[in-house]
Design a protein around this motif. Structure first.
Motif, PDB file in Angstrom:
ATOM      1  N   ASN A  23       0.738  -1.108  -0.182  1.00 51.44           N
ATOM      2  CA  ASN A  23      -0.054   0.021  -0.081  1.00 51.44           C
ATOM      3  C   ASN A  23       1.132   1.144  -0.028  1.00 51.44           C
ATOM      4  OD1 ASN A  23      -2.625   1.545  -0.007  1.00 51.44           O
ATOM      5  ND2 ASN A  23      -1.922   1.625   2.511  1.00 51.44           N
ATOM      6  N   TYR A  24       1.588   1.492  -1.086  1.00 53.51           N
ATOM      7  CA  TYR A  24       2.495   2.442  -1.047  1.00 53.51           C
ATOM      8  C   TYR A  24       1.743   3.787  -1.351  1.00 53.51           C
ATOM      9  CZ  TYR A  24       6.551  -0.528  -1.363  1.00 53.51           C
ATOM     10  OH  TYR A  24       7.468  -1.726  -0.978  1.00 53.51           O
ATOM     11  N   LYS A  25       2.353   4.683  -0.456  1.00 51.68           N
ATOM     12  CA  LYS A  25       1.719   6.247  -0.573  1.00 51.68           C
ATOM     13  C   LYS A  25       3.021   7.214  -0.669  1.00 51.68           C
ATOM     14  CE  LYS A  25      -2.762   5.130   0.429  1.00 51.68           C
ATOM     15  NZ  LYS A  25      -3.576   5.030  -0.538  1.00 51.68           N
ATOM     16  N   PRO A  26       2.558   8.493  -1.163  1.00 47.76           N
ATOM     17  CA  PRO A  26       3.491   9.391  -1.216  1.00 47.76           C
ATOM     18  C   PRO A  26       4.370   9.738   0.107  1.00 47.76           C
ATOM     19  CG  PRO A  26       1.968  10.035  -2.657  1.00 47.76           C
ATOM     20  CD  PRO A  26       1.492   8.986  -2.001  1.00 47.76           C
ATOM     21  N   GLY A  27       5.679   9.875   0.225  1.00 44.03           N
ATOM     22  CA  GLY A  27       6.113  10.407   1.310  1.00 44.03           C
ATOM     23  C   GLY A  27       7.418  10.567   1.367  1.00 44.03           C
ATOM     24  N   TYR A  28       8.359  10.720   2.297  1.00 45.35           N
ATOM     25  CA  TYR A  28       9.912  10.735   2.180  1.00 45.35           C
ATOM     26  C   TYR A  28      10.422  10.293   3.536  1.00 45.35           C
ATOM     27  CZ  TYR A  28       8.817  15.458   5.157  1.00 45.35           C
ATOM     28  OH  TYR A  28       8.451  16.002   6.057  1.00 45.35           O
ATOM     29  N   LEU A  32      20.226   9.681   8.317  1.00 43.73           N
ATOM     30  CA  LEU A  32      20.957   9.791   9.747  1.00 43.73           C
ATOM     31  C   LEU A  32      21.892  11.391   9.294  1.00 43.73           C
ATOM     32  CD1 LEU A  32      22.083   6.518  11.146  1.00 43.73           C
ATOM     33  CD2 LEU A  32      20.161   7.930  11.703  1.00 43.73           C
ATOM     34  N   LYS A  33      22.274  11.574   8.165  1.00 43.81           N
ATOM     35  CA  LYS A  33      23.150  12.893   7.674  1.00 43.81           C
ATOM     36  C   LYS A  33      22.081  14.162   7.582  1.00 43.81           C
ATOM     37  CE  LYS A  33      26.324  10.069   5.044  1.00 43.81           C
ATOM     38  NZ  LYS A  33      27.124   9.797   3.901  1.00 43.81           N
ATOM     39  N   GLY A  34      20.967  13.964   7.594  1.00 44.71           N
ATOM     40  CA  GLY A  34      19.762  15.153   7.314  1.00 44.71           C
ATOM     41  C   GLY A  34      19.470  15.097   5.953  1.00 44.71           C
ATOM     42  N   ASP A  35      19.792  14.107   5.261  1.00 49.69           N
ATOM     43  CA  ASP A  35      19.393  14.287   3.925  1.00 49.69           C
ATOM     44  C   ASP A  35      18.081  13.730   3.605  1.00 49.69           C
ATOM     45  OD1 ASP A  35      21.895  15.372   2.893  1.00 49.69           O
ATOM     46  OD2 ASP A  35      22.785  13.488   2.450  1.00 49.69           O
ATOM     47  N   THR A  36      17.144  14.398   2.612  1.00 53.80           N
ATOM     48  CA  THR A  36      15.586  13.941   2.430  1.00 53.80           C
ATOM     49  C   THR A  36      15.620  13.276   1.101  1.00 53.80           C
ATOM     50  OG1 THR A  36      14.712  15.698   3.402  1.00 53.80           O
ATOM     51  CG2 THR A  36      13.658  14.692   2.199  1.00 53.80           C
ATOM     52  N   LEU A  37      15.094  12.104   1.347  1.00 57.18           N
ATOM     53  CA  LEU A  37      14.757  10.976   0.072  1.00 57.18           C
ATOM     54  C   LEU A  37      13.218  11.127  -0.110  1.00 57.18           C
ATOM     55  CD1 LEU A  37      17.062   8.152   0.894  1.00 57.18           C
ATOM     56  CD2 LEU A  37      17.695  10.060  -0.460  1.00 57.18           C
ATOM     57  N   LYS A  38      12.802  11.531  -1.260  1.00 53.59           N
ATOM     58  CA  LYS A  38      11.354  11.647  -1.570  1.00 53.59           C
ATOM     59  C   LYS A  38      11.244  10.346  -2.383  1.00 53.59           C
ATOM     60  CE  LYS A  38      10.763  16.619  -1.855  1.00 53.59           C
ATOM     61  NZ  LYS A  38      10.274  17.764  -2.474  1.00 53.59           N
ATOM     62  N   GLY A  39       9.622   9.877  -2.178  1.00 53.90           N
ATOM     63  CA  GLY A  39       9.225   8.729  -2.948  1.00 53.90           C
ATOM     64  C   GLY A  39       8.062   8.231  -2.205  1.00 53.90           C
ATOM     65  N   VAL A  52      10.480  -1.371  10.700  1.00 56.91           N
ATOM     66  CA  VAL A  52      11.059  -1.402   9.553  1.00 56.91           C
ATOM     67  C   VAL A  52      10.073  -0.790   8.561  1.00 56.91           C
ATOM     68  CG1 VAL A  52      13.173  -2.855   9.722  1.00 56.91           C
ATOM     69  CG2 VAL A  52      10.800  -3.665   8.558  1.00 56.91           C
ATOM     70  N   ILE A  53      10.441   0.060   7.749  1.00 56.59           N
ATOM     71  CA  ILE A  53       9.624   0.532   6.535  1.00 56.59           C
ATOM     72  C   ILE A  53      10.208   0.175   5.198  1.00 56.59           C
ATOM     73  CG2 ILE A  53       8.546   2.578   7.910  1.00 56.59           C
ATOM     74  CD1 ILE A  53      10.287   4.240   6.154  1.00 56.59           C
ATOM     75  N   ASP A  54       9.307  -0.229   4.448  1.00 60.27           N
ATOM     76  CA  ASP A  54       9.621  -0.332   2.743  1.00 60.27           C
ATOM     77  C   ASP A  54       9.144   1.262   2.035  1.00 60.27           C
ATOM     78  OD1 ASP A  54      10.230  -2.924   3.038  1.00 60.27           O
ATOM     79  OD2 ASP A  54       8.364  -3.656   3.207  1.00 60.27           O
ATOM     80  N   PHE A  55      10.522   1.207   1.412  1.00 62.39           N
ATOM     81  CA  PHE A  55      10.536   2.795   0.629  1.00 62.39           C
ATOM     82  C   PHE A  55      11.058   2.286  -0.991  1.00 62.39           C
ATOM     83  CE2 PHE A  55      12.911   6.045  -0.889  1.00 62.39           C
ATOM     84  CZ  PHE A  55      12.203   7.233  -0.766  1.00 62.39           C
ATOM     85  N   LYS A  56      10.252   3.122  -1.829  1.00 61.47           N
ATOM     86  CA  LYS A  56      10.531   3.021  -3.152  1.00 61.47           C
ATOM     87  C   LYS A  56      10.761   4.582  -3.637  1.00 61.47           C
ATOM     88  CE  LYS A  56       8.255  -1.137  -4.383  1.00 61.47           C
ATOM     89  NZ  LYS A  56       7.224  -1.702  -5.443  1.00 61.47           N
ATOM     90  N   THR A  57      11.579   4.642  -4.508  1.00 66.35           N
ATOM     91  CA  THR A  57      11.789   5.932  -5.275  1.00 66.35           C
ATOM     92  C   THR A  57      10.634   6.245  -6.198  1.00 66.35           C
ATOM     93  OG1 THR A  57      14.282   5.672  -4.982  1.00 66.35           O
ATOM     94  CG2 THR A  57      13.373   7.554  -6.357  1.00 66.35           C
ATOM     95  N   ALA A  58       9.995   5.253  -6.893  1.00 62.90           N
ATOM     96  CA  ALA A  58       9.044   5.501  -7.758  1.00 62.90           C
ATOM     97  C   ALA A  58       8.056   3.954  -7.440  1.00 62.90           C
ATOM     98  CB  ALA A  58       9.527   5.365  -9.382  1.00 62.90           C
ATOM     99  N   VAL A  59       6.844   4.333  -7.381  1.00 65.86           N
ATOM    100  CA  VAL A  59       5.853   3.389  -7.242  1.00 65.86           C
ATOM    101  C   VAL A  59       5.997   1.832  -8.143  1.00 65.86           C
ATOM    102  CG1 VAL A  59       3.881   4.030  -8.334  1.00 65.86           C
ATOM    103  CG2 VAL A  59       3.608   3.170  -6.141  1.00 65.86           C
TER     104      VAL A  59
END
Length: 430
Positions: A23-28, A32-39, A52-59
């Protein structure tokens, strides 16, 4: 019809047994370095805080990245939820009234976990952490908002390890109330009304969040608006289809010994129900209450194996009204396509008509049959219900349902039982 039912049921259950849907939803995420990853983040119906969470750059990505609190500082699911990394102490005493300890347990453990952000105001932030032991609330003060646990203990004071005057009683340690008093006093908003409300508040999310919002000078209107459900908490549906009723007699019954036979009929059914969503956004886990009306009949034509050895007939029409609370889970949970299964308890009320038992060629009078009613029907019975189905394009769905066999005659001569199978369509209103 029975073959159709089996094919439909197999087609529905196959995807259910094969996989569960993400159930992938937009987020970011913020590393630990403070960099933001959108996906996109796989938003689950978490009963406890996620490890844990599962993250994708593109759905559409085939592979996902898995992040734990050791990998990221923060993650946000747009407009839905947000969590941050917490490194610190977590209380380990249980507060479940059914599993109370017999002494005051003040043990803690050091942990690295995700805590959920419930509110962030100008004075305080409120967080929660839930695991298989209990739910805990944390408060952090501006400007760094470092979380500190609001303490609540509940235990049964027994034996030598007791507080004076509290031997053999259940003890509530409402330390969180003193903590909230201190915050309210520090920020100059402690009045009689707030003091009274703090003294009466339970250790629940709604109550704690309401008090923290007042310490943050958030108005009742703003608080109510920010805490509105992010979607409907229920939906209503109607259904219609076929009711396949398998009416059989017990092996060795007098009816069977006399030549009586089982009978399967197909009649109509309609239903109406409501689904309550545990999480209105995800809608994966639901509580369902359904009311149904179904028709069936019994037509057993046979030759008596006992005197007078003539063609005989046993028949009646049946109308049943059922009430079925169920627990439902969407194994495949995409926006426009869902595969579900449910299990529940069904209470059925019966009404019988056109009752007959006698010769096929020389019918008994209806008055005699009514006066000497031979079946001794039950007025109600209960059973277990299993259902599986698919939902298509939000509004339409098909289902297959099985109601376990239950006896419905009280005369041991008959020993008749009913086992129902249903197939049909549903329409969901929202």
């Amino acid at each position: 019809m029975r073959k159709l039912y089996k094919v439909l049921l197999a087609a529905i259950l196959l995807p259910v047994l094969s996989y569960a849907q993400s159930n992938y939803k937009p987020g970011y995420v913020v590393d630990l370095k403070g960099d933001t990853l959108k996906g996109f983040i796989d938003y689950r119906e978490w009963g406890s805080n996620p490890d844990v969470i599962d993250f994708k750059t593109a759905v559409t990505d085939k592979e996902s990245k898995r992040f734990s609190p050791s990998d990221i500082n923060y993650f946000n699911i747009a407009g839905l939820d947000s969590y941050q990394r917490y490194v610190g102490l977590i209380s380990m005493d249980a507060t479940d009234k059914d599993h109370l300890g017999s002494f005051r347990d003040s043990t803690y453990k050091n942990a690295v976990v995700f805590i959920r952000i419930l509110q962030k105001g100008k004075n305080l932030s409120l967080y929660s952490y839930t695991d298989d032991i209990k739910v805990r609330f944390y408060v952090g003060e501006a400007p760094d908002y470092m979380p500190k646990e609001l303490i609540y203990r509940l235990y049964y004071n027994y034996g030598s390890n007791t507080v004076k005057g509290q031997n053999g009683v259940t003890v509530n340690e409402n330390t969180y109330m003193r903590q909230l008093f201190a915050f309210a006093n520090k920020y100059g908003i402690l009045d009689e009304a707030l003091q009274r409300d703090i003294e009466r508040t339970d250790y629940t999310e709604d109550n704690i969040a309401s008090l923290v919002s007042r310490i943050n000078n958030i108005s009742k209107t703003e608080y109510a608006k920010s805490n509105q459900p992010r979607g409907p908490i229920f939906n209503v549906f109607v259904g219609a289809g076929a009711n396949i009723d398998n009416i059989s007699t017990a092996a060795g019954s007098s009816f069977e010994a006399g030549g009586g036979k089982s009978y399967t009929s197909t009649g109509g059914m309609v239903s109406v129900g409501v689904n309550f969503f545990i999480n209105p956004i995800v809608r994966r886990f639901q509580l369902r209450l359904e009311v149904g009306v179904a028709q069936s009949q019994f037509r057993s034509l046979y030759t008596l194996k006992v005197s007078p050895y003539i063609p005989f007939k046993a028949s009646f029409d049946e109308l049943s009204v059922s009430l079925a609370p169920q627990v439902l889970y969407n194994f495949y949970n995409a926006e426009n396509f869902k595969v579900f299964a449910s299990v529940g308890y069904v209470l059925k009320y019966y009404k019988f008509s056109n009752v007959y038992f006698g010769s096929q060629s020389q019918p008994n009078s209806a008055t005699d049959i009514e006066r000497n009613e031979p079946y001794y029907f039950s007025s109600s019975q209960n059973s277990v219900v299993f259902k599986a189905g698919i939902q298509i394009h939000k509004n339409w769905g098909i289902f297959a349902q099985y109601m376990a066999s239950v006896p419905f005659t009280e005369n041991p001569y008959w020993s008749l039982s009913s086992k129902c199978e249903q197939i049909g369509i549903n329409y969901y209103f929202w």
